[in-house]
Design an enzyme around this catalytic site. Structure first.
Site, PDB file in Angstrom:
ATOM      1  N   GLY A   1       6.766  -0.087   3.999  1.00  0.00           N
ATOM      2  CA  GLY A   1       5.488  -0.280   3.333  1.00  0.00           C
ATOM      3  C   GLY A   1       5.683  -0.567   1.861  1.00  0.00           C
ATOM      4  O   GLY A   1       6.702  -1.120   1.450  1.00  0.00           O
ATOM      5  N   GLU A   2       4.706  -0.208   1.062  1.00  0.00           N
ATOM      6  CA  GLU A   2       4.654  -0.363  -0.393  1.00  0.00           C
ATOM      7  C   GLU A   2       4.884  -1.799  -0.876  1.00  0.00           C
ATOM      8  O   GLU A   2       5.210  -2.036  -2.036  1.00  0.00           O
ATOM      9  CB  GLU A   2       5.593   0.620  -1.110  1.00  0.00           C
ATOM     10  CG  GLU A   2       7.078   0.423  -0.908  1.00  0.00           C
ATOM     11  CD  GLU A   2       7.946   1.565  -1.450  1.00  0.00           C
ATOM     12  OE1 GLU A   2       8.998   1.266  -2.047  1.00  0.00           O
ATOM     13  OE2 GLU A   2       7.565   2.739  -1.278  1.00  0.00           O
ATOM     14  N   GLY A   3       4.709  -2.779   0.025  1.00  0.00           N
ATOM     15  CA  GLY A   3       4.877  -4.180  -0.355  1.00  0.00           C
ATOM     16  C   GLY A   3       6.302  -4.666  -0.323  1.00  0.00           C
ATOM     17  O   GLY A   3       6.593  -5.804  -0.731  1.00  0.00           O
TER      18      GLY A   3
ATOM     19  N   GLU B   1       0.821  -1.206   0.000  1.00  0.00           N
ATOM     20  CA  GLU B   1       0.000   0.000   0.000  1.00  0.00           C
ATOM     21  C   GLU B   1       0.857   1.259   0.000  1.00  0.00           C
ATOM     22  O   GLU B   1       2.049   1.212   0.284  1.00  0.00           O
ATOM     23  CB  GLU B   1      -0.917   0.016   1.229  1.00  0.00           C
ATOM     24  CG  GLU B   1      -0.263  -0.339   2.555  1.00  0.00           C
ATOM     25  CD  GLU B   1       0.884   0.530   2.977  1.00  0.00           C
ATOM     26  OE1 GLU B   1       0.755   1.778   2.854  1.00  0.00           O
ATOM     27  OE2 GLU B   1       1.912   0.004   3.428  1.00  0.00           O
TER      28      GLU B   1
END
Length: 338
Positions: A305-307, A163
């Site tokens: 974050g961001e996978g 995300e």
């Protein structure tokens, strides 16, 4: 057939209608592990991961031919409460960075063999401020959930979720507190770099939001609508669509896990096909892992974050299957068993 929900109330009964782990395939994978040229159990969690993959891909010898990584991005009305050290414009700018290939997730997805898709969810239309009212209407939440589901490649062998959204560490802490109880301060961390004053604003905003939306307790759809964001709803939709297609999922860190964990409120079994890629350095994540009975694949002190942590964990899953499928059995190698 593409997975979709007709209403948020469907969450309450969905677990019984979705595929379960294939016990026969898991048993076959376990038998193969015990026949390979190694002492039983000596590869530790690699063996467990191979068995997990077998159970959800419904084959004793699963392989990863296609891995999909999805990053959902959203903007949040709670930023009006001063909970974010960076302006919301950064969400748009980071989406452009993902699309240009310049972020950490791009490198980690590429090196671990995942096809990356970035889904921006109405960034020009932030959700509502949950201290003043619900973050989303039921219809808006359902739309985001189904957009997440529609983004899943049902032909993939594994799905990585991440995300992006300025302010969404506050959203994640609010979702975790609403789902599992405890005071806001138990779930709140620095996120993208909040100082002590910023953390105090987060705690205050979450406490007010929890009080305003106390009636949502125990109802996954109501919690997600009241306190979540579009990217959190999309993550839930992607988790469910993956389950319908028997695609195992690797969740990222605190924010991604907190989003998916709303499904745990509806039924803990809805997360049975999910691994958690890593234990985030964000302090609420370990509490969340304990609440959902999930053991992370990696512990690398990451909190980007961001996978990124999920994509890194994909390499471990690939390694587990390489050993599972590529090693010789005692019989094939002509090695005597004890």
């Amino acid at each position: 057939m593409t997975f979709a929900l007709a209403s948020l109330d469907d969450l309450k009964t969905l677990a019984a209608r979705l595929p379960a782990a294939d016990a026969e395939a898991a048993a076959g994978a376990r038998a193969r592990q015990n026949s390979l040229t190694k002492p039983p159990g000596s590869l530790g969690r690699l063996e467990e991961i191979a068995e997990f993959m077998a159970a959800w891909r419904a084959t004793a010898r699963p392989e990863i031919w296609q891995a999909q990584a999805l990053v959902f991005a959203g903007n949040h009305g709670i930023c009006a409460q001063g909970v974010n050290p960076y302006p919301q414009e950064v969400t748009v700018q980071m989406v452009a960075n993902f699309q240009a290939g310049g972020a950490a997730i791009n490198q980690l997805a590429r090196v671990n063999g995942a096809d990356l898709d970035v889904i921006a969810l109405d960034l020009d239309r932030p959700t509502g401020d949950f201290t003043q009212g619900p973050a989303m209407s039921a219809d808006d939440c359902l739309d985001a959930l189904n957009r997440g589901a529609a983004a899943v490649n049902e032909g993939a062998d594994i799905l990585i979720l991440g995300e992006m959204g300025i302010g969404n560490s506050t959203v994640a802490a609010a979702l975790a507190a609403a789902s599992f109880g405890g005071g806001a301060a138990e779930w709140v961390g620095p996120g993208t770099g909040s100082d002590q004053a910023g953390i105090a604003r987060k705690v205050d905003a979450i406490e007010r939001g929890l009080m305003l939306h106390a009636g949502a307790k125990g109802d996954a759809g109501a919690i997600l609508s009241a306190l979540g964001g579009r990217e959190q709803a999309a993550i839930c939709g992607a988790v469910l669509a993956a389950r319908a297609a028997r695609v195992p999922v690797i969740l990222d860190g605190f924010i991604c896990t907190a989003a998916a964990a709303v499904l745990h409120v509806a039924d803990p079994a809805l997360l049975d096909h999910c691994l958690v890629g890593h234990a985030s350095a964000e302090p609420g994540h370990r509490k969340l892992l304990a609440a959902t009975a999930k053991r992370p694949v990696l512990e690398f002190d990451m909190r980007l974050g961001e996978g990124s942590g999920a994509a890194l964990a994909l390499g471990i899953v690939r390694a587990a299957l390489a050993c599972h499928n590529g090693m010789a059995t005692f019989g094939e190698a002509g090695v005597s068993e004890a």
